[in-house]
Design a protein around this motif. Structure first.
Motif: not given
Length: 419
Positions: A343-349, A352-358
């Motif tokens: 998961s990549v959020y928020p987008n648009p950013a 900061e941008l967060f990259i989360k593994k399930s």
């Protein structure tokens, strides 16, 4: 008996305009078809005559600049006002035409285009009374459900090319259930009928000028019941041009590069028995330009492959065992579903941008960000134990970027917008 008067030649000059209709295509149906699938097109018009001539379709192998003719065996009926014809494998989107028997004069063409959603390769064979087109299919060639491919040693040693090819390979396996596997490397450096389904780069000018890649399909067939000819794929070989300025990815190709994964997906499509189409946005379009990236299968690609796969795992041509569907779930999540597992959020950013593994069973290696021109502007090695990664975007200019997330030989690319 009924006595009729001899034909009076001088009367032709006195026919009214209404009676003297010129040859013309008035309508055809359906207006959207598939090619090489025995789909029947009905053409209605005037003055076709009663002797069959040629029915021309725009040639998908050259983008429609020429016509390809239906085989004589594919013209099912021909009257003065109606023709029924099977749409041939090489038919592409565009106008259709009635062309004289010599093949050099267009007698009539349609005012609108026939739309060809997808096309399948056919095997053509002269059964003694002219050429006939036959649908092909896959079998359980390796005894384990499908076919084993082998990379030539120098292709296997090119890590970037190998990883790009496997991404394309998995796209077809997971979307269409084609049962392909990668076997041991081979030192056999030729495209030949040798029982090896090879993946390799060409040597020198082996491929014609301008050809990026080529998939060769070889077929075996037999006659069943005295009349029924059945054909199946017996071998596949893929050859890539060794002098092309390739972008292997995961970065997208820029205006000076050809995207290798796009070409690999295309050539594997031919291996799956998909033919060319005339649609610049489609993976199976006959040509590819610099900086064009088409790595994701469309609904038409999947539908076409699904039709072929359906007969491949339900029919036993020439007594050969049928193909078994590939089970994509047997691949680990980071091989088959990396994009869905991240998961990549928020987008648009903004900042900061967060990259989360399930889940933490997914082992990420590296995160990279590229500009729209293909320049890498950020790179970071990821700690495997981290479930969520935060990126500081305050030093980035506003605009569109591509985020590449790698896991082993697999990766996913996501478009992000920074405001």
């Amino acid at each position: 008996p009924i006595e009729v008067r001899p034909f009076a030649f001088n009367r032709t000059a006195n026919r009214s305009q209404e009676d003297n209709q010129a040859i013309a295509i008035v309508t055809f149906s359906p207006t959207t078809v598939t090619a090489g699938t025995k789909t029947i097109l009905t053409i209605n018009g005037t003055d076709f005559g009663t002797t069959p001539q040629n029915v021309g379709f725009r040639n998908s192998d050259d983008g429609g600049s020429s016509y390809v003719f239906a085989l004589a065996s594919q013209i099912l009926t021909w009257t003065d006002t109606q023709i029924t014809v099977e749409v041939p494998s090489k038919a592409g989107t565009g106008t259709i035409a009635i062309i004289n028997s010599a093949g050099d004069t267009i007698l009539a063409s349609s005012s609108s285009s026939l739309v060809v959603d997808y096309a399948q390769l056919n095997a053509t064979y002269d059964a003694g009374s002219g050429d006939y087109a036959y649908q092909t299919q896959h079998i359980n060639d390796d005894g384990s459900g499908g076919y084993v491919w082998q990379m030539f040693t120098d292709f296997d040693s090119n890590t970037a090319a190998k990883e790009s090819f496997i991404r394309a390979f998995d796209s077809w396996r997971c979307e269409t259930a084609i049962n392909w596997t990668i076997g041991a490397t081979t030192t056999n450096d030729v495209v030949a009928s040798d029982g090896i389904n090879i993946i390799r780069f060409d040597n020198g000018a082996e491929l014609p000028d301008g050809v990026l890649g080529r998939c060769t399909s070889r077929y075996s067939g037999c006659i069943v019941g005295g009349t029924d000819l059945q054909w199946y794929v017996s071998e596949l070989d893929i050859n890539f041009n060794d002098t092309t300025n390739w972008q292997y990815g995961p970065t997208l190709a820029n205006g000076a590069q050809i995207d290798f994964e796009t070409v690999a997906v295309h050539e594997l499509g031919h291996g799956h028995q998909l033919a060319h189409v005339i649609n610049s946005s489609a993976i199976m379009n006959y040509s590819l330009g610099f900086g064009v990236n088409k790595r994701v299968l469309s609904s038409n690609d999947i539908a076409c492959a699904g039709d072929i796969q359906s007969r491949s795992n339900s029919f036993t041509p020439c007594g050969q065992p049928s193909m078994v569907d590939f089970d994509c779930s047997t691949l680990s999540i980071n091989e088959s579903n990396l994009a869905e597992a991240i998961s990549v959020y928020p987008n648009p950013a903004t900042n900061e941008l967060f990259i989360k593994k399930s889940n933490n069973s997914i082992a990420l290696d590296r995160i990279e960000i590229y500009s729209v021109t293909g320049k890498m502007v950020y790179s970071e090695i990821v700690e495997e134990s981290v479930l969520e990664q935060k990126l500081d975007l305050r030093t980035f200019s506003k605009g569109v970027y591509f985020l590449s997330i790698s896991s082993g030989i697999n990766n996913t690319v996501k478009k992000i917008v920074i405001n």
